[in-house]
Design an enzyme around this catalytic site. Structure first.
Site, PDB file in Angstrom:
ATOM      1  CE  LYS A  13      33.168  37.004  72.393  1.00 62.48           C
ATOM      2  NZ  LYS A  13      33.423  35.638  72.897  1.00 62.48           N
ATOM      3  NE  ARG A  88      33.803  38.225  79.007  1.00 59.81           N
ATOM      4  CZ  ARG A  88      34.747  38.196  78.072  1.00 59.81           C
ATOM      5  NH1 ARG A  88      34.879  39.179  77.224  1.00 59.81           N
ATOM      6  NH2 ARG A  88      35.550  37.170  78.006  1.00 59.81           N
ATOM      7  NE  ARG A 161      43.056  34.649  75.559  1.00 60.70           N
ATOM      8  CZ  ARG A 161      41.800  35.041  75.456  1.00 60.70           C
ATOM      9  NH1 ARG A 161      41.345  35.474  74.292  1.00 60.70           N
ATOM     10  NH2 ARG A 161      40.998  35.002  76.492  1.00 60.70           N
ATOM     11  NE  ARG A 172      38.539  32.602  79.090  1.00 60.80           N
ATOM     12  CZ  ARG A 172      39.249  32.224  78.020  1.00 60.80           C
ATOM     13  NH1 ARG A 172      40.166  31.267  78.128  1.00 60.80           N
ATOM     14  NH2 ARG A 172      39.046  32.799  76.871  1.00 60.80           N
TER      15      ARG A 172
HETATM   16  P1  AMP Z   1      38.478  37.593  76.172  1.00 54.48           P
HETATM   17  O1  AMP Z   1      39.711  37.877  75.399  1.00 54.48           O
HETATM   18  O2  AMP Z   1      37.289  38.372  75.676  1.00 54.48           O
HETATM   19  O3  AMP Z   1      38.186  36.120  76.295  1.00 54.48           O
HETATM   20  O4  AMP Z   1      38.748  38.122  77.658  1.00 54.48           O
HETATM   21  C1  AMP Z   1      39.788  37.595  78.450  1.00 54.48           C
HETATM   22  C2  AMP Z   1      39.549  37.970  79.912  1.00 54.48           C
HETATM   23  O5  AMP Z   1      39.556  39.392  80.049  1.00 54.48           O
HETATM   24  C3  AMP Z   1      38.214  37.524  80.489  1.00 54.48           C
HETATM   25  O6  AMP Z   1      38.244  36.184  80.962  1.00 54.48           O
HETATM   26  C4  AMP Z   1      38.040  38.538  81.622  1.00 54.48           C
HETATM   27  O7  AMP Z   1      38.873  38.241  82.720  1.00 54.48           O
HETATM   28  C5  AMP Z   1      38.578  39.823  80.998  1.00 54.48           C
HETATM   29  N1  AMP Z   1      37.535  40.580  80.266  1.00 54.48           N
HETATM   30  C6  AMP Z   1      37.510  40.850  78.926  1.00 54.48           C
HETATM   31  N2  AMP Z   1      36.446  41.591  78.598  1.00 54.48           N
HETATM   32  C7  AMP Z   1      35.751  41.780  79.753  1.00 54.48           C
HETATM   33  C8  AMP Z   1      34.528  42.445  80.062  1.00 54.48           C
HETATM   34  N3  AMP Z   1      33.805  43.062  79.120  1.00 54.48           N
HETATM   35  N4  AMP Z   1      34.129  42.425  81.360  1.00 54.48           N
HETATM   36  C9  AMP Z   1      34.844  41.823  82.324  1.00 54.48           C
HETATM   37  N5  AMP Z   1      35.994  41.164  82.096  1.00 54.48           N
HETATM   38  C10 AMP Z   1      36.450  41.142  80.818  1.00 54.48           C
END
Ligand code: AMP
Length: 218
Positions: A13, A88, A161, A172
């Site tokens: 994404k 999400r 990360r 996740r």
């Molecule tokens: P990502 O970079 O999208 O993989 O997000 C990293 C982490 O941020 C996730 O594992 C969640 O802990 C948190 N996170 C990001 N976006 C959301 C969302 N829309 N709702 C809830 N938690 C989020």
């Protein structure tokens, strides 16, 4: 044009959203990036979400919805936005619907990047990004043209990360299947969902996206 890119962590994404942003002037809104910036700044929000993110769990809908509400009408979104990592949960999708209705905005496409779970762990554990400009790379799928030097900005420092480790990735993925996958029937029911084979090469996925959104592509 306003888009949602849906898909599990590691589906591509962020990579595709960054391309769409630079080619078409649509603003990439990544809730993950916003939260990481909050953690890095040490703000109250950052302190609240740090542990949750490190465990690979989801941050509460209330926090996320508040965070995104102001962003979608900011001046840099005037030509459209790409939501990456949001919504999400069904609760977030419902809040987004309300937000868009209030602001007189609409979604043009909701696009799922479909990737097998078995491929995701390898994808996620190999990824890293430029510490200076954030450009994303991968140990095997997408190395910088010159080892150790960022293609985009020439930076020589790279970061990984903290939550891109096997144990957190498992949590996740579980969160994706339990809380995010229900968004697929949610948007399908509205006739808005399109799917793209996210297992394909980055350029092929990009072309498939261009076709959906009606841009010529490169
Ligand atoms: P990502 O970079 O999208 O993989 O997000 C990293 C982490 O941020 C996730 O594992 C969640 O802990 C948190 N996170 C990001 N976006 C959301 C969302 N829309 N709702 C809830 N938690 C989020």
């Amino acid at each position: 044009m306003n888009l949602i890119l849906l898909g599990p962590p590691g589906a591509g994404k962020g990579t595709q959203a960054a391309r769409l942003e630079s080619l078409y002037g649509l603003k990439q809104l990544s809730t993950g990036d916003m939260l990481r910036a909050a953690v890095a700044s040490g703000s109250a929000l950052g302190q609240e979400v740090k542990g949750i993110m490190e465990r690979g769990e989801l941050v509460s809908d209330a926090i996320i919805v508040r965070m995104i509400a102001d962003r979608i009408t900011a001046p840099d979104c005037k030509d459209g936005f790409i939501l990456d990592g949001f919504p999400r949960t069904v609760g977030q999708a419902e809040a987004l619907d309300r937000m868009l209705a209030e602001k007189g905005l609409k979604l043009d496409h909701v696009i799922e990047l479909k990737v097998d779970d078995s491929a995701l762990v390898a994808r996620i554990s190999g990824r890293f990004s430029c510490a200076k400009c954030g450009a994303g790379y991968h140990d095997t799928n997408r190395r910088p043209r010159k080892d150790g030097v960022c293609d985009a900005c020439g930076g020589t420092e790279f970061v990984r990360r903290k939550d891109d480790n096997a144990e957190t990735v498992a949590t996740r993925l579980k969160a994706y299947h339990a809380q995010t996958a229900p968004l697929l029937p949610y948007y399908q029911g509205r006739g808005a969902l399109k799917s793209v084979d996210g297992m394909a090469a980055i350029d092929d996925v990009a072309q498939a996206l261009d076709k959906i959104i009606g841009k010529g592509g490169k």
